[in-house]
Design a protein around this motif. Structure first.
Motif, mmCIF file in Angstrom:
data_model
loop_
_atom_site.group_PDB
_atom_site.id
_atom_site.type_symbol
_atom_site.label_atom_id
_atom_site.label_comp_id
_atom_site.label_asym_id
_atom_site.label_seq_id
_atom_site.Cartn_x
_atom_site.Cartn_y
_atom_site.Cartn_z
ATOM 1 N N ILE A 342 0.842 -1.196 0.000
ATOM 2 C CA ILE A 342 0.000 0.000 0.000
ATOM 3 C C ILE A 342 0.875 1.243 0.000
ATOM 4 N N TYR A 343 0.418 2.277 -0.704
ATOM 5 C CA TYR A 343 1.042 3.599 -0.607
ATOM 6 C C TYR A 343 -0.065 4.611 -0.378
ATOM 7 N N VAL A 344 0.054 5.374 0.681
ATOM 8 C CA VAL A 344 -0.949 6.387 1.021
ATOM 9 C C VAL A 344 -0.239 7.720 1.209
ATOM 10 N N ALA A 345 -0.731 8.742 0.509
ATOM 11 C CA ALA A 345 -0.145 10.083 0.603
ATOM 12 C C ALA A 345 -1.157 11.041 1.219
ATOM 13 N N THR A 346 -0.679 11.913 2.092
ATOM 14 C CA THR A 346 -1.519 12.943 2.696
ATOM 15 C C THR A 346 -0.837 14.302 2.521
ATOM 16 N N GLU A 347 -1.618 15.353 2.678
ATOM 17 C CA GLU A 347 -1.115 16.718 2.516
ATOM 18 C C GLU A 347 -0.651 17.242 3.872
ATOM 19 N N SER A 348 0.629 17.054 4.163
ATOM 20 C CA SER A 348 1.189 17.592 5.400
ATOM 21 C C SER A 348 1.404 19.099 5.233
ATOM 22 N N PRO A 349 1.720 19.834 6.286
ATOM 23 C CA PRO A 349 1.955 21.276 6.137
ATOM 24 C C PRO A 349 3.054 21.623 5.136
ATOM 25 N N LYS A 350 3.963 20.695 4.857
ATOM 26 C CA LYS A 350 5.086 20.977 3.963
ATOM 27 C C LYS A 350 4.913 20.369 2.581
ATOM 28 N N GLY A 351 3.907 19.529 2.398
ATOM 29 C CA GLY A 351 3.689 18.918 1.087
ATOM 30 C C GLY A 351 3.249 17.472 1.199
ATOM 31 N N GLU A 352 3.533 16.700 0.165
ATOM 32 C CA GLU A 352 3.077 15.312 0.123
ATOM 33 C C GLU A 352 3.907 14.430 1.040
ATOM 34 N N LEU A 353 3.246 13.886 2.050
ATOM 35 C CA LEU A 353 3.870 12.949 2.973
ATOM 36 C C LEU A 353 3.275 11.578 2.700
ATOM 37 N N GLY A 354 4.108 10.656 2.233
ATOM 38 C CA GLY A 354 3.606 9.344 1.837
ATOM 39 C C GLY A 354 4.251 8.205 2.598
ATOM 40 N N PRO A 363 3.790 -9.516 12.016
ATOM 41 C CA PRO A 363 3.506 -8.296 12.805
ATOM 42 C C PRO A 363 4.421 -7.125 12.453
ATOM 43 N N TYR A 364 5.411 -7.344 11.600
ATOM 44 C CA TYR A 364 6.362 -6.300 11.226
ATOM 45 C C TYR A 364 6.247 -6.025 9.731
ATOM 46 N N ALA A 365 6.409 -4.784 9.345
ATOM 47 C CA ALA A 365 6.411 -4.453 7.922
ATOM 48 C C ALA A 365 7.624 -5.100 7.252
ATOM 49 N N TYR A 366 7.397 -5.781 6.140
ATOM 50 C CA TYR A 366 8.518 -6.365 5.398
ATOM 51 C C TYR A 366 9.382 -5.264 4.790
ATOM 52 N N LYS A 367 8.713 -4.186 4.322
ATOM 53 C CA LYS A 367 9.420 -3.042 3.745
ATOM 54 C C LYS A 367 8.621 -1.794 4.043
ATOM 55 N N MET A 368 9.316 -0.739 4.441
ATOM 56 C CA MET A 368 8.655 0.546 4.676
ATOM 57 C C MET A 368 9.464 1.652 4.023
ATOM 58 N N LYS A 369 8.781 2.503 3.302
ATOM 59 C CA LYS A 369 9.421 3.642 2.642
ATOM 60 C C LYS A 369 8.605 4.884 2.951
ATOM 61 N N LEU A 370 9.277 5.944 3.376
ATOM 62 C CA LEU A 370 8.617 7.197 3.729
ATOM 63 C C LEU A 370 8.963 8.255 2.688
ATOM 64 N N ARG A 371 7.954 8.902 2.144
ATOM 65 C CA ARG A 371 8.147 9.963 1.151
ATOM 66 C C ARG A 371 7.945 11.299 1.848
ATOM 67 N N ALA A 372 9.034 11.962 2.193
ATOM 68 C CA ALA A 372 8.960 13.214 2.948
ATOM 69 C C ALA A 372 9.183 14.402 2.016
ATOM 70 N N PRO A 373 8.321 15.433 2.059
ATOM 71 C CA PRO A 373 8.453 16.561 1.124
ATOM 72 C C PRO A 373 9.741 17.343 1.282
ATOM 73 N N SER A 374 10.240 17.494 2.507
ATOM 74 C CA SER A 374 11.441 18.302 2.722
ATOM 75 C C SER A 374 12.660 17.733 2.003
ATOM 76 N N PHE A 375 12.701 16.414 1.798
ATOM 77 C CA PHE A 375 13.834 15.792 1.121
ATOM 78 C C PHE A 375 13.978 16.326 -0.302
ATOM 79 N N TRP A 376 12.871 16.410 -1.009
ATOM 80 C CA TRP A 376 12.896 16.887 -2.401
ATOM 81 C C TRP A 376 13.160 18.391 -2.454
ATOM 82 N N HIS A 377 12.625 19.121 -1.512
ATOM 83 C CA HIS A 377 12.821 20.567 -1.509
ATOM 84 C C HIS A 377 14.257 20.941 -1.157
ATOM 85 N N THR A 378 14.948 20.067 -0.433
ATOM 86 C CA THR A 378 16.367 20.308 -0.152
ATOM 87 C C THR A 378 17.209 20.054 -1.400
#
Length: 409
Positions: A342-354, A363-378
């Protein structure tokens, strides 16, 4: 002393302080207060003009994604607070919503209304923090004090609800843990009135201030193509003329029922992003005013009913044997979502947080990836800074509103 200087002469004579192309390298950060976190900017200067900029991240060594793969889902949720710690509820909500989609459950209506209230208060807290620190970076001391005053009122509201002011953990997978305390909605209504008045004062101090405009207009320009090439989102994208807000374009939660505008600018410069931030604060109060009557009309259920994944209400856990056993298993061993991705994106105060989660049924995620807006803006600084003056670097970094807790994951 003279003997020490004489011994060092051969060392300095071998260092070429003057480059052949008459440029020099300067390190901006990672300890510079105006870097807004552990960022190292390697700037190549020709006089005061920036010829080349190379942003460097990785100085926090957080390993947030790997932590998410080694914690059960409920255990990881408070850890998400520490990403964008200026707007922690948006991190909690994004993760909870992703897990809920993976489980195939929905939070009750009252829980979604409370979540949205917390999200928009958190958006105001983030924008006020941005305005205060950005103005201070540029040299406007008074606005820093005023914006932090209003931010304290917002933090009081959050504290009244969950007991915390910065890292809230006020959202749960499947809903929220608490109902709103008595008189909370009246306090929220009062806060909205105060903030609307104060935003007018902020703009009175800044919008037509000639020093403010000289520092922001035509500085840090991001045109539409550059914004799309660098996967910008949030206000950084909207200030470049692209009307894209996930609350409108890919609606989630209670947002489809709400009436609000999406502020857009066409200039793409620091001043345009400032105008969008100010208008978005007004839209937040508009949303919060609509949520108050919706909350009062909603039923009292706060958590989804899914015994396989979510504990029963505390009253049942304390009085019914089966509910107690089920709660014990969920707390000690964790839920077991179905296999899937699953990939779910929401509109955080800084942009797309996924949040991307791959489940293998454990009980544990096999893989987790976080899409943080500040990374791209940097990363955008690499293309945006060349051609600017050294003094503009501080204004541009502050204006982009990056937080390194979500960059160095």
């Amino acid at each position: 002393m003279q003997q020490s200087v004489n011994r060092l002469k051969p060392f300095f004579e071998n260092i070429n302080f003057e480059r052949e192309d008459n440029t020099m390298m300067v390190n901006f950060g990672p300890q510079h207060p105006s870097a807004h976190g552990q960022m190292r900017l390697m700037l190549e200067l020709k006089g005061e003009e920036i010829v080349k900029a190379t942003p460097g991240v990785g100085y926090l060594h957080r390993g947030m994604e790997k932590m998410g793969e080694n914690m059960i889902y409920n255990e990881f949720l408070p850890t998400t607070d520490r990403m964008d710690y200026i707007a922690s509820t948006s991190n909690n909500y994004g993760f909870a919503l992703a897990v809920e989609k993976l489980l195939g459950i929905e939070a009750p209506r009252r829980a979604e209304i409370i979540r949205t209230m917390l999200l928009e208060i958190n958006r105001l807290m983030s924008h006020l923090f941005w305005l205060a620190t950005h103005a201070l970076d540029v040299g406007a001391m008074s606005v820093f004090l005023y914006a932090f005053r209003e931010r304290e009122y917002a933090m009081d509201l959050i504290e009244d609800y969950c007991g915390a002011r910065l890292t809230h953990s006020a959202v749960r997978i499947g809903g929220v843990p608490l109902d709103l305390p008595e008189g909370w909605c009246e306090d929220l209504e009062k806060f909205c009135g105060i903030l609307e008045t104060e935003v007018e004062k902020y703009e009175g101090l800044l919008t037509e201030n000639r020093i403010w405009r000289m520092r922001l207009e035509n500085v840090g320009v991001i045109d539409e193509k550059m914004a799309k090439d660098w996967a910008c989102s949030g206000i950084v994208l909207r200030a470049s003329g692209v009307k894209w807000d996930l609350r409108r374009e890919m609606p989630y939660g209670i947002y489809p029922e709400l009436d609000f505008d999406v502020p857009v600018a066409s200039t793409g410069d620091c001043y345009g992003r400032y105008k969008c931030h100010m208008q978005e604060m007004r839209e937040c109060t508009k949303i919060l005013r609509q949520l108050i009557p919706m909350y009062k009309e909603s039923e009292s259920q706060l958590m989804a009913h899914a015994p396989e994944y979510i504990s029963a209400p505390k009253e049942e856990v304390m009085t019914q044997n089966y509910s107690l056993m089920q709660h014990f298993v969920l707390v000690t061993q964790g839920m077991r979502p179905p296999k899937g991705e699953i990939y779910v994106a929401t509109e955080s105060p800084k942009g797309e947080l996924g949040y991307m989660i791959v489940s293998d049924g454990s009980p544990y995620a096999y893989k987790m990836k976080l899409r943080a807006p500040s990374f791209w803006h940097t990363g955008l600084l690499e293309d945006m800074l060349p051609g600017h003056q050294l003094a503009d670097v501080v204004a541009i970094i502050g204006n982009l509103n990056v937080v390194f807790g979500e960059i160095d994951r």
